[in-house]
Design an enzyme around this catalytic site. Structure first.
Site, mmCIF file in Angstrom:
data_model
loop_
_atom_site.group_PDB
_atom_site.id
_atom_site.type_symbol
_atom_site.label_atom_id
_atom_site.label_comp_id
_atom_site.label_asym_id
_atom_site.label_seq_id
_atom_site.Cartn_x
_atom_site.Cartn_y
_atom_site.Cartn_z
ATOM 1 N N THR A 163 12.043 -7.232 -2.356
ATOM 2 C CA THR A 163 10.679 -7.113 -2.871
ATOM 3 C C THR A 163 10.703 -6.761 -4.352
ATOM 4 O OG1 THR A 163 9.986 -6.305 -0.708
ATOM 5 C CG2 THR A 163 8.447 -5.964 -2.535
ATOM 6 N N ASP A 215 14.563 -1.016 0.015
ATOM 7 C CA ASP A 215 15.373 -1.194 1.223
ATOM 8 C C ASP A 215 16.412 -2.289 0.923
ATOM 9 O OD1 ASP A 215 16.047 -0.944 3.940
ATOM 10 O OD2 ASP A 215 14.520 -2.352 4.591
ATOM 11 N N GLU A 218 7.231 2.306 -6.506
ATOM 12 C CA GLU A 218 7.427 1.839 -5.130
ATOM 13 C C GLU A 218 7.630 3.019 -4.189
ATOM 14 O OE1 GLU A 218 7.173 -0.232 -2.869
ATOM 15 O OE2 GLU A 218 8.392 -2.020 -3.093
ATOM 16 N N ASP A 219 7.284 2.809 -2.932
ATOM 17 C CA ASP A 219 7.565 3.835 -1.931
ATOM 18 C C ASP A 219 9.040 3.846 -1.554
ATOM 19 O OD1 ASP A 219 7.332 1.321 -0.777
ATOM 20 O OD2 ASP A 219 6.158 1.974 0.941
ATOM 21 N N LYS A 269 16.954 3.402 0.236
ATOM 22 C CA LYS A 269 17.797 3.218 1.427
ATOM 23 C C LYS A 269 18.935 2.284 1.019
ATOM 24 C CE LYS A 269 15.194 2.640 5.355
ATOM 25 N NZ LYS A 269 14.578 1.786 6.407
ATOM 26 N N ASP A 278 3.950 3.309 6.354
ATOM 27 C CA ASP A 278 3.299 3.177 7.657
ATOM 28 C C ASP A 278 4.278 2.956 8.791
ATOM 29 O OD1 ASP A 278 3.790 0.396 6.715
ATOM 30 O OD2 ASP A 278 2.835 -0.084 8.623
ATOM 31 N N GLY A 301 15.972 -4.581 -1.213
ATOM 32 C CA GLY A 301 15.844 -4.828 -2.654
ATOM 33 C C GLY A 301 15.122 -6.122 -2.981
ATOM 34 N N ARG A 321 0.161 6.730 7.542
ATOM 35 C CA ARG A 321 0.416 6.823 6.095
ATOM 36 C C ARG A 321 -0.083 8.176 5.577
ATOM 37 N NH1 ARG A 321 1.440 1.573 3.953
ATOM 38 N NH2 ARG A 321 0.560 -0.092 5.191
ATOM 39 N N ARG A 372 0.801 -1.191 0.000
ATOM 40 C CA ARG A 372 0.000 0.000 0.000
ATOM 41 C C ARG A 372 0.852 1.268 0.000
ATOM 42 N NH1 ARG A 372 -3.501 -3.437 3.784
ATOM 43 N NH2 ARG A 372 -1.596 -3.499 4.933
HETATM 44 P P1 IMP Z 1 12.810 -4.465 0.655
HETATM 45 O O1 IMP Z 1 12.250 -5.744 0.090
HETATM 46 O O2 IMP Z 1 13.733 -4.738 1.825
HETATM 47 O O3 IMP Z 1 13.455 -3.584 -0.366
HETATM 48 O O4 IMP Z 1 11.620 -3.712 1.363
HETATM 49 C C1 IMP Z 1 10.721 -2.957 0.728
HETATM 50 C C2 IMP Z 1 9.495 -2.779 1.598
HETATM 51 O O5 IMP Z 1 9.796 -2.759 3.012
HETATM 52 C C3 IMP Z 1 8.880 -1.440 1.293
HETATM 53 O O6 IMP Z 1 7.969 -1.514 0.230
HETATM 54 C C4 IMP Z 1 8.228 -1.083 2.612
HETATM 55 O O7 IMP Z 1 6.938 -1.649 2.682
HETATM 56 C C5 IMP Z 1 9.086 -1.749 3.672
HETATM 57 N N1 IMP Z 1 10.032 -0.794 4.276
HETATM 58 C C6 IMP Z 1 11.381 -0.810 4.198
HETATM 59 N N2 IMP Z 1 11.932 0.212 4.884
HETATM 60 C C7 IMP Z 1 10.903 0.899 5.399
HETATM 61 C C8 IMP Z 1 10.824 2.103 6.223
HETATM 62 O O8 IMP Z 1 11.825 2.749 6.598
HETATM 63 N N3 IMP Z 1 9.569 2.513 6.530
HETATM 64 C C9 IMP Z 1 8.437 1.872 6.128
HETATM 65 N N4 IMP Z 1 8.468 0.760 5.376
HETATM 66 C C10 IMP Z 1 9.692 0.282 5.017
#
Ligand code: IMP
Length: 176
Positions: free
Chosen positions: A108, A104, A100-101, A132, A160, A106, A166, A43
């Site tokens: 996802t 992090d 994407e928001d 990040k 969130d 990577g 949000r 979301r």
């Molecule tokens: P990744 O798979 O580690 O890149 O994570 C991506 C997902 O983790 C994002 O789409 C967010 O839903 C969640 N996420 C990662 N870091 C944060 C943060 O600092 N605040 C809120 N959600 C985060």
């Protein structure tokens, strides 16, 4: 109010909006004469998507998907990524941008890109509001990036804090 959960405002609303306008203009230039399909991963990306498309001057279609990660820690994602809600739109022969928001670790975005590639889009790019990158565990291409951010847990503007806040118009750092 949010003062008990907010350590600091990292990106104020006006700075967010200015950068989103720039990203919209850049996307409009890059795809001049084409149509694009923008896919929002629910979301967290919703607010970003709806603001971003207002700055795009070529025809845009939108669709939504939700994914869930298994083996997830309280504030991190890792492990297997599965589609919880799939798209309604076929991707074959379309220019697709994944919105994407935050990227992090990577995992996802890497998993979603792999799934969507099998549907044969004409092109597939990633647009992430936040990056990040110090936390990256897998290399992912981010074609359009809003802001590089430090290794802090952020919330607001679609992201969130335990499913709340949000709705804030800025990106804030959560109190630890
Ligand atoms: P990744 O798979 O580690 O890149 O994570 C991506 C997902 O983790 C994002 O789409 C967010 O839903 C969640 N996420 C990662 N870091 C944060 C943060 O600092 N605040 C809120 N959600 C985060």
């Amino acid at each position: 109010m949010y003062h008990h959960v907010l350590q600091e405002v990292l990106i104020p609303a006006d700075v967010l909006q200015q950068r989103i306008a720039e990203l919209g203009a850049e996307i409009s230039r890059d795809y001049e004469g084409e149509e694009i399909l923008m896919i929002c991963i629910l979301r967290g990306g919703v607010m970003f998507l709806t603001d971003l498309i207002r700055h795009i001057t070529i025809p845009v279609a939108i669709d939504f998907m939700a994914v869930s990660s298994y083996g997830v820690g309280a504030r991190q994602s890792q492990g297997e990524v599965r589609i919880a809600m799939d798209l309604n739109t076929p991707l074959a022969d379309r220019h697709v941008i994944l919105v994407e928001d935050i990227v992090d670790t990577g995992h996802t975005i890497a998993a979603v890109l792999e799934m969507l590639e099998t549907r044969h889009p004409k092109s597939l790019r990633v647009c992430s509001l936040l990056d990040k990158s110090v936390r990256r565990e897998i290399v992912v291409p981010i074609h359009y990036r809003g802001f590089e951010i430090p290794n802090k847990f952020v919330f607001g503007y679609g992201l969130d804090l335990d499913e709340h806040w949000r709705n804030l118009p800025f990106i804030g750092v959560a109190k630890t």
